[in-house]
Every structure is written in C-alpha cells, then in structure tokens.
Design a protein around this motif. Structure first.
Motif, PDB file in Angstrom:
ATOM      1  N   THR A  91      -7.204  -1.697  -2.194  1.00  0.00           N
ATOM      2  CA  THR A  91      -6.047  -0.791  -2.235  1.00  0.00           C
ATOM      3  C   THR A  91      -6.536   0.651  -2.201  1.00  0.00           C
ATOM      4  O   THR A  91      -7.259   1.091  -3.088  1.00  0.00           O
TER       5      THR A  91
ATOM      6  N   ILE B  76      -5.436   4.302  -2.498  1.00  0.00           N
ATOM      7  CA  ILE B  76      -4.327   5.174  -2.918  1.00  0.00           C
ATOM      8  C   ILE B  76      -4.244   6.383  -1.992  1.00  0.00           C
ATOM      9  O   ILE B  76      -5.199   7.147  -1.871  1.00  0.00           O
TER      10      ILE B  76
ATOM     11  N   ASP C  10       2.016   3.572  -7.791  1.00  0.00           N
ATOM     12  CA  ASP C  10       0.784   3.429  -7.006  1.00  0.00           C
ATOM     13  C   ASP C  10      -0.362   2.868  -7.843  1.00  0.00           C
ATOM     14  O   ASP C  10      -1.082   1.962  -7.413  1.00  0.00           O
TER      15      ASP C  10
ATOM     16  N   ASN D  57      -2.734   7.272 -13.048  1.00  0.00           N
ATOM     17  CA  ASN D  57      -2.576   7.983 -11.773  1.00  0.00           C
ATOM     18  C   ASN D  57      -1.650   9.188 -11.889  1.00  0.00           C
ATOM     19  O   ASN D  57      -1.720  10.103 -11.073  1.00  0.00           O
TER      20      ASN D  57
ATOM     21  N   THR E 217      -0.512   7.673  -0.798  1.00  0.00           N
ATOM     22  CA  THR E 217       0.806   8.315  -0.869  1.00  0.00           C
ATOM     23  C   THR E 217       0.921   9.281  -2.042  1.00  0.00           C
ATOM     24  O   THR E 217       1.342  10.430  -1.884  1.00  0.00           O
ATOM     25  N   SER E 218       0.540   8.846  -3.238  1.00  0.00           N
ATOM     26  CA  SER E 218       0.704   9.723  -4.406  1.00  0.00           C
ATOM     27  C   SER E 218      -0.289  10.891  -4.363  1.00  0.00           C
ATOM     28  O   SER E 218       0.018  11.980  -4.835  1.00  0.00           O
TER      29      SER E 218
END
Length: 452
Positions: free
Chosen positions: A187, A189, A406, A411, A191-192
C-alpha cells in the motif's frame, strides 16, 4: 449501448453539474479532496464503469469552471487551479471588470474543453502501442517534471534543493507505516500526502494563530467589505466569439493544444508557465490580465482532461498528477479497481469516447450558461449563507478523515508534518507543482540514492 444506460449517464452528468456547481463556489475547496471521495464512493458502490467515467468528466469540467468564480468575484482561490489567476482577477476586479472577467473565464473554459477532448483522444490512440515502453519510465518522467518546473520557476536553486529532502520525507513516512505494520507493504500512501501538500499554506496560517504576538498583530476592528457587481444578475450575451477577442481565442486555443502533450506535468505548473508566458507578451495591463485569465481558464480544463483521458485510455496506470490525485479512484480502488483491472481494462475504445463526450457536452453547456447567467446570484447565496470559517473547518475535517482512512491516527500527524514542511516551502517560493511531482517521484529518487 442501450437507451437505459445512456439515460443513466445523462443523469450522472446532471448530478455532477448540480453537486459541483455549489461546491465550486465555496472558496478554498481543493479539487482532489472533493472529487476523490465521491468518485471512490461510486466505484465501491459497484456503479457501471461508463457511468463512473461520465460523472467524473462532468464533475471536473463543472468544478474547474465554478472554482474560478470566487477568484473573479471576491479575490479568493476557489481551488488549487484558480490560485494562479488571483493577481490578474483582482486587477480586473479593481478596474470594475468583474463581469467581463467571468465571461472570459467561462468562454476560456469552453475553448479548453473543445480543444482538449479530441486532442487527448487522438494522443491516447497514438500512445497506446507504446504503453509497454512508457510504463517502466513513469517515475523518471516525474523526476524530470520536478526538475523542469524548478528550472523555469523564480526560485530555481531553492526549488532544486528541496526535491531530494521532500522525497526523503515522503518515503520516510511510508517506510515508517510499513515498518510499524500500519499499512501493508504493497500500500503506497499518496492521496492524503497529496492533500497534506495542498493544505500546507493553510496549516502554516492557522498555526501562526497559536503565536500570541502574531495573533495580536492580526486583530482589527475593520469589517471586510465584499461587493458583487449588480450587473451580473442582468441578462448576459452567450456567444463566446463575441466575448473573446481573436487574440484571446488564439492564445487560449494554442496553450490548450500544447498542454495536452505535457499531460504528465503538474496542471498548476503548466497554468503558471503558459499563463505567464501569454501575459509577458502583452503591454496594456487590462489586455494582459484578460488574456491571461482566458488562457489560464482554458488551461485549467485542458490539463485536467488530458491528464485523465490519456493515461486512462492509453496506459491504464495513473501517469499524471491528475490521474494520481483527483482521478486516483478510477485506477485503483480495491477491491473493485486495481492497477491491473480498472476502467482501462473494462471499457472498449468506443465506450470511452461515448462516456467522455456525454459528460463533456452536458457539463460544458450547462455550466457555461449557469456561470454567465447566474454567477452573481449563486455567489451572493454562498457568501451570505455559508460562513467561510465553516468551509475551512469542513475542508480540514475532510482531509483529516481521509488521512485517517488512509493509514489510521498516526497518518493524521504525518499529514500535519507534510503540511507544515510543504507549506513553509510554498511560502518560500517552491510551488505546488514541484511538490506534487516530487511526491510521485519519491520512490524512484530514494531507491536510486540508496543504491549509490
């Protein structure tokens, strides 16, 4: 394609126009933060692929146009793409030309869409045979894009020097999450982190309020007056050829056409690059501002449309900032879509064309008429009924929620860290485009550095 499916596509397009007309008029709405959740919900709900694509195309065309309205009317950025227009829009507003500014923005957006859709479809067809050759070099293209935007910017040395440290920041957080088992190692990350960059300047401004001295200096007893031109509510001329001069049509068409070939670069960077290039060719201040506004509005549409259409049809991987950011749900939304099973693999060439045309035609025509005829009424409603503080609160809450979704609670602080660093760099002169490109190039940069 059966009639019922076509009917559903039309309804999806109209829904996007209604939803994003109101969202776009709210100052400070980031494109990614308002497009990703809705498109992601549609994908996860099992909506038909053609309906998803129709909705998305209609949404970005409507949002990009309505996002420019707060900029023209009150000097506030509607979204990231309208930020470069503020200086020129404010100049025209101070000259009493808000009405003509809105008309030129609407006409420019129409040109951007009309030029970009056929050119993007043609480029996608030309690139398809080379997809397997291009895909391995995707990360390198983002590195080249970051360096290119740094070199053409005002603060070249600072921008170039910031690329590697920023890449280390992004990859450090990802490795921290993987090492602690917060997210699986497959995964990535994005988008955030993207949203963390977007809200960087806002985070810096809000945190400065925690400093007592800064807060004292900001106190004022003067109310800020915002005047919306009354003539906006009168019947307006709709013919774009009578709204724009021949030179404005030529400039908007040319930059829209060229931007399609640079779809892997940041839309904001391209808007600044070509918009300012157009501005520098004009001597008269009013002509300079109006031509620049028209060209930037056209670029806002052409960069977004080419950035989503070409990677989606030709490659099937998100090889552009638009595809990685606002359009990410169309490429990767497990368990429905993955990078090996998404719209690229599900739709035929004819289905792509139908979905794009239905979304583009309906949203362009309706939003064009709405903006020219009712921009004043909608702005008055939004500015008097929707508090700006509430919008900022909703905006930040939205991003914190996406950060939590996310990679959990940790995060949220990771995104805050990115916001503080990127916001500081932004205020020092490293623009969004360079930071976005670095985010996408970070895995490649760190991998090569570690191998040295």
């Amino acid at each position: 394609m059966d009639i019922f499916l076509l009917f559903q596509m039309v309804v999806a397009s109209l829904s996007a126009v209604v939803l994003y007309t109101f969202i776009g008029f709210i100052p400070g709405t980031d494109e990614t933060s308002v497009l990703v959740p809705v498109s992601l919900a549609l994908v996860l709900a099992g909506t038909a692929p053609m309906i998803i694509l129709t909705f998305f195309i209609s949404a970005i065309i409507t949002l990009n146009l309505t996002n420019a309205m707060p900029t023209a009317l009150v000097g506030l950025p509607g979204g990231v793409l309208s930020s470069p227009m503020i200086e020129h829009a404010l100049y025209l507003k101070n000259q009493g030309l808000s009405t003509i500014t809105i008309k030129k923005m609407a006409a420019g957006s129409l040109i951007g869409t009309v030029v970009s859709v056929p050119v993007s479809l043609l480029l996608a067809n030309l690139l398809t045979p080379f997809a397997t050759v291009i895909q391995p070099y995707a990360s390198l293209l983002f590195v080249i894009g970051a360096v290119f935007l740094s070199v053409i910017g005002k603060h070249k040395s600072l921008a170039l020097l910031s690329i590697v440290p920023l890449a280390l920041l992004f990859q450090s957080l990802r490795h921290l999450y993987w090492g602690m088992g917060v997210v699986p190692k497959d995964t990535n990350i994005t988008t955030s982190f993207f949203l963390g960059i977007t809200i960087g300047p806002l985070i810096i401004s809000l945190m400065s309020l925690l400093n007592k001295d800064n807060r004292t200096n900001m106190l004022t007893d003067q109310l800020k007056t915002i005047a919306i031109p009354k003539e906006l509510n009168k019947k307006q001329r709709l013919n774009p050829f009578k709204i724009l001069s021949k030179q404005e049509i030529k400039s908007a068409s040319l930059v829209s056409f060229i931007s399609n070939f640079l779809f892997v670069l940041s839309p904001v960077g391209l808007i600044i690059l070509f918009g300012e290039a157009v501005a520098n060719r004009k001597k008269d201040p009013v002509e300079k501002a109006s031509t620049t506004i028209t060209s930037m509005s056209a670029l806002a549409h052409s960069t977004y449309l080419s950035g989503i259409i070409i990677p989606l049809i030709a490659l099937g991987i998100p090889l552009s900032p638009t595809a990685i950011g606002p359009g990410s749900a169309l490429f990767n939304a497990p368990p429905v879509f993955t990078v090996t099973h998404n719209l690229h693999h599900l739709l035929s060439r004819g289905e792509f064309v139908w979905a794009i045309l239905v979304g583009a035609v309906i949203s362009s025509l309706i939003s064009y008429v709405i903006i020219i005829r009712y921009a004043g009424l909608i702005s008055h409603f939004v500015l008097t009924k929707i508090p700006h503080e509430a919008v900022l609160g909703l905006f930040i809450s939205f991003i914190l929620l996406l950060a939590y979704m996310d990679a959990g609670l940790i995060n949220i602080f990771g995104v805050l860290l990115i916001g503080i660093i990127c916001g500081t760099l932004n205020k020092m002169g490293v623009n969004y485009g360079i930071q976005f490109m670095t985010l996408y190039a970070a895995p490649w940069i760190v991998e090569k550095l570690a191998a040295l």
